[in-house]
Enzyme design. Structure first.
Site, short mmCIF file in Angstrom:
data_model
loop_
_atom_site.label_atom_id
_atom_site.label_comp_id
_atom_site.label_asym_id
_atom_site.label_seq_id
_atom_site.Cartn_x
_atom_site.Cartn_y
_atom_site.Cartn_z
N SER A 153 56.78 -5.48 40.34
CA SER A 153 57.04 -5.75 38.93
C SER A 153 58.42 -5.29 38.48
O SER A 153 58.85 -5.61 37.38
CB SER A 153 55.97 -5.10 38.06
OG SER A 153 56.00 -3.70 38.22
N GLY A 154 59.12 -4.54 39.31
CA GLY A 154 60.50 -4.16 38.98
C GLY A 154 61.44 -5.34 39.16
O GLY A 154 61.04 -6.41 39.61
N PHE A 155 62.68 -5.14 38.80
CA PHE A 155 63.63 -6.24 38.90
C PHE A 155 63.82 -6.67 40.35
O PHE A 155 63.81 -7.87 40.68
CB PHE A 155 64.98 -5.84 38.30
CG PHE A 155 64.98 -5.74 36.80
CD1 PHE A 155 63.99 -6.35 36.03
CD2 PHE A 155 65.99 -5.04 36.14
CE1 PHE A 155 64.01 -6.28 34.64
CE2 PHE A 155 66.02 -4.97 34.74
CZ PHE A 155 65.02 -5.58 34.00
N THR A 156 64.02 -5.72 41.25
CA THR A 156 64.23 -6.07 42.65
C THR A 156 62.96 -6.66 43.25
O THR A 156 63.02 -7.61 44.03
CB THR A 156 64.64 -4.81 43.44
OG1 THR A 156 65.70 -4.17 42.75
CG2 THR A 156 65.08 -5.18 44.83
N CYS A 180 73.60 -1.37 46.62
CA CYS A 180 74.43 -2.41 45.99
C CYS A 180 75.90 -2.02 45.93
O CYS A 180 76.77 -2.76 46.41
CB CYS A 180 73.91 -2.72 44.60
SG CYS A 180 73.55 -1.27 43.59
N ASN A 223 74.16 -7.79 42.57
CA ASN A 223 73.48 -6.59 43.06
C ASN A 223 72.00 -6.84 43.36
O ASN A 223 71.41 -6.14 44.17
CB ASN A 223 73.60 -5.45 42.04
CG ASN A 223 72.97 -5.80 40.71
OD1 ASN A 223 73.31 -6.81 40.13
ND2 ASN A 223 72.04 -4.99 40.25
#
Lengths: 343, 343, 343, 343
Positions: free
Chosen positions: D9-12, D144, D307
């Site tokens: 559920s995180g961005f990555t 990143c 990133n």
């Protein structure tokens, strides 16, 4: 005159600190914040890092002439006695005293604790009801989206182009400062940047103010867009009788030509042909303009303000200036910038 | 199949180059640009710096199966014979062949040079008229703002909730890519950032498409906001008869449940509860959703697309896929990103 | 005192019009613009729509006390005689009179037409050379990126932490207003939004100012980022001898504690811990701060200004205030906003 | 092959879900999230609203071929046994297995729970150490900012232009997605928009990776700027011996001409002359370029990545492709967009 800002660490509170500090007749003697107690005002508001003032506990109010309350809805009605004990004049920026009928608070808010005080409060949208403000001791500054909408439509009522039975659609676009300083996932930069986000499709609370003060039901929808300050109201109006451009210019000039904070912008040249939040950002100006859509018997009215200024802190200071008989523009002379960002 | 992009250095042309290059069935054999002749495609479109293709003169068209014309309005009607000589199928992304009646071009554009061809062209908004596209040889991809608006309202007509006599206000918000690659003062970053700018208060050309294909007059206003890709149409609809949420879900599911590029988003949880351009940016998806305002007998419909994709280049490729009997989603599988910028 | 702004329709010219109009001691009697002759100042600068002044032809200069020239590099040197005929004091905001040696103009610019006047001009970065400004009649306001850089590094020289032989890397980030009002493809919103764009990797002209006034060679690189106003200089400094935080606080407080427009911000609490353009946007403040990187024997200095204010128009008015013995902050009291956009 | 995303559920994690779902050889069989358990993936990631998959509890891992762990630093080292029980290959996107020496974790992180596993992990920056990846079972995708920096500098080491004793200043600019999905005051749109904010002036953790894999000490400073995706590293390098442009082109072409995800961009024409995050946003490309500053014996190297892609999820998929002997570009073909926003 001595002035205090209660709720000084929020966005509106910071704007009040800035305006009061720069005001020729007010002295900022107190700014309160529970969260930032004993920290400098500049800790919360970096533009005020040069100010030598620390936040204090709202439980310890100084005695002042005017107290500006920039607290969330529901707080002022709880603390109004303390506010009035501390100050001759209370200018509340929340919705707590904007509506005259307790029933409206039941419908749009979570009820009202002190309904007996509603009749004592003066709604402050000076272009609408300036005459009620001199000497007022409890002033309720108009809400941002309501202010933009009312300023757009008011001349149509004053010139009898609208009577109150017509259909009006108001499509509002607002910046992220309306959400306040508390953050949260939806407010994060990664999620909030570049949006056109319907956040109040129907039932927005400011409907109540518009309906109350203009006497018309409106279809009201609010979108979040990528700016920080600013509220732009586009009013799609369907008058019962045909109206000409000349009628409209007459109406808008009639209502606003002597107003210090309203500028008309309707299809002139240059890049900024109609009202835009960018053109008024940082200032207490409102811009109003219009266009006719003859094919659809429609009138489109545009109205733009800085929600932190004409939509809250600036309007509050303007009202206080009138209440005390000061120059209306005192402390509100900043004209905004060009070019400017988000704005 | 061999494909060419005429007008390849503009924003829409670049998007076509990207899509055709990544398409499993098409080969990008030519991209034309007068301004950038002999320069690489990557010179104009940095995302395509790895492509080994140079722009060529539009006067020297290669023989191809399908030619995508991404030229300004008025150009395709002048060069249509050359386009049709070079290609079996011409997909035009301008407005030149979208409307069936020459009179509409007199009213909304600068007339039409080849009115006899209008009847041969198929308007391409596949959700509206997919059946006309197989085998079509002259396809006119629908306009961005019209596409967003039609997709929002179409189910209401298909389910007989609207008949065409009702009042509909469409308030559209668009990004800067709609203005094209040519720049200019009003488009400069310093002036265009953070705006809510009424740029087509009345009389926008896409009214003609909406009126033609939905059979309803609309009150249409467009605002520029701070995003690059994206068109968001908020339709304020006043049906003659009461309508329930269940009716609406039925209508929208009925129209779109089998559509590969339409997603419904209506008040679910999370940050993105309604259609937003950010949620579809870079993809060929449209999102559609709605909310009822019972107090005002109003229905609010939200529709969001990426104007460069579902509003132009993606729609064109989708139409070509159907014309040739390919998988409809071929070359259009990219789902967009999260989080994403402006978008 | 009477004041004129030459080049009033550009971004810097508009800022000067705003500042002069709001100045307690200056009266804005003329603003010139060839492009917008006879149009109102508000036509170019929407924040000034309320001003009752029209642009006039720069060939017809009024007689004034002070003339601010906000023209492109190379223009003032051609018209300096006319400027000096019209005004007792000329404050030039271009680079034309910033450097004392004509040879520097040969190296960094296109030479100089009036080298004999260079010795008469006073460079205006008041924190550096305030003492030279009272009574000056030809003042060259320092450049934006040079101002940010010099303000960051100056205390290190005044406290003998740097001698001029050390290695200094200056990595600058600037907003789009530095590119001026003329637009162009690279400046368009669609191309310019969200960038981190190296636009002057080496050989930037402001190297000459920094080198001239600090006596040190610097490795200077400028990036365009997504803001409109603002310049942020990050200086990576490698002192020959170890330096402590106490030394640094001593140096920076020593140089700046009495400066009305410099604020120190170095790792305090809150969201804005170091200098940021947002914290000073719209104001004439500069913020300066630093951090030690002991592992690399490096000192990192941050400096942030609003390039339209402390980096040009504000600095020009500040210099004029000093030249005429006025209160240094007259007309420059605006503190900036919070929150604020791009900024 | 079956694949799972832990921390979906995180961005990555969302980016991994998108890439795995679109990958020709992987099947996304599980995405875990404590916070959103039983909600659809589209609830957290609106671009994936069409996906028919719900988040599950990370305590119930499915048996898969490859498990991508997109959890915060410190989590993978705690759960590595469970990850390895569930999957043949674990690709960890946190810092937990990037550095070979436990002492580095003591210095830059909060120590390490499983130091005995560090020797088993392969650092994944394919351009640096592709040969170690085939068959690897524990892969640590590079960070990143380290990825951007290493890609910029690597050719200088491979061509012996740098030996490791030189001075290198790396000034990095990053977007808001690096801060993750959790929000917070400093990350709010109103505070974060338009910033140039020094957020890691010294001591950034990625110094450790750069130092470890290039063998050079670097002076490293990170600024937050107004974009969402993107990291741009500007490396100011001072070689001991003179170097020519030809030497540099030779070095960079030598290192990267066969790399599928590296593009060189050094001073060509058009708007995008040097590497920019916008040019690679949404793609797995890195762009690298350089410029010589002869006057200062300085070499300026620019490196730009997304990133979320080349700096994390894309790099992880790239590494998995190599580990399993697949086409390196499988699932990573998206080229990015033009024009595009923040990006």
């Amino acid at each position: 005159m001595r002035a205090a800002v209660v709720g000084g660490s929020g966005f509106t509170g910071g704007e009040l600190c800035r305006l009061v500090d720069g005001h020729p007749d007010f002295e900022l003697v107190q700014a309160t914040s529970r969260e930032y107690e004993n920290k400098t005002v500049g800790h919360a508001h970096p533009n005020l890092r040069h100010l030598d003032l620390r936040f204090s506990d709202p439980a310890d109010l100084e005695s002042v002439d005017v107290l500006f309350a920039a607290t969330p809805h529901g707080v002022s009605m709880q603390h109004i006695d303390a506010f009035q004990d501390a100050a001759d004049t209370v200018v509340d920026l929340s919705a707590d005293f904007r509506l005259p009928e307790a029933s409206a608070y039941d419908e749009y808010y979570d009820g009202h604790d002190r309904p007996e005080l509603l009749a004592d409060a003066e709604y402050a949208l000076p272009e609408l009801n300036r005459d009620n403000l001199p000497g007022a001791t409890l002033i309720a500054a108009g809400g941002c989206n309501a202010t933009a909408s009312i300023l757009g439509l008011l001349p149509l009522f004053e010139a009898d182009i609208l009577s109150g039975d017509e259909r009006v659609v108001i499509d509002v676009k607002v910046g992220s400062s309306e959400g306040g300083a508390s953050g949260g996932k939806a407010a994060s930069h990664a999620e909030r940047s570049g949006v056109v986000r319907p956040y109040a499709p129907t039932g927005h609370r400011h409907e109540a103010e518009i309906s109350e003060y203009l006497g018309i039901d409106v279809s009201f929808t609010v979108h979040a867009v990528d700016m920080i300050r600013g509220a732009s109201a586009t009013c799609h109006v369907f008058p019962d009788s045909p109206v000409s451009k000349g009628d409209l210019w007459g109406a808008y000039r009639g209502s606003y030509e002597d107003e210090p904070f309203v500028r008309l912008a309707s299809g002139g040249g240059g890049v900024y042909r109609y009202p835009e939040p960018k053109a008024v950002a940082g200032s207490n100006f409102a811009e109003v303009g219009f266009e006719l859509d003859a094919a659809n018997k429609r009138l489109v009215v545009f109205s733009a303000i800085d929600n932190m200024m004409k939509g809250s802190a600036g309007q509050a200071v303007h009202a206080a200036n009138i209440a005390y008989g000061l120059d209306e523009t005192a402390g509100l002379e900043h004209t905004g910038l060009h070019p400017v960002g988000a704005p």
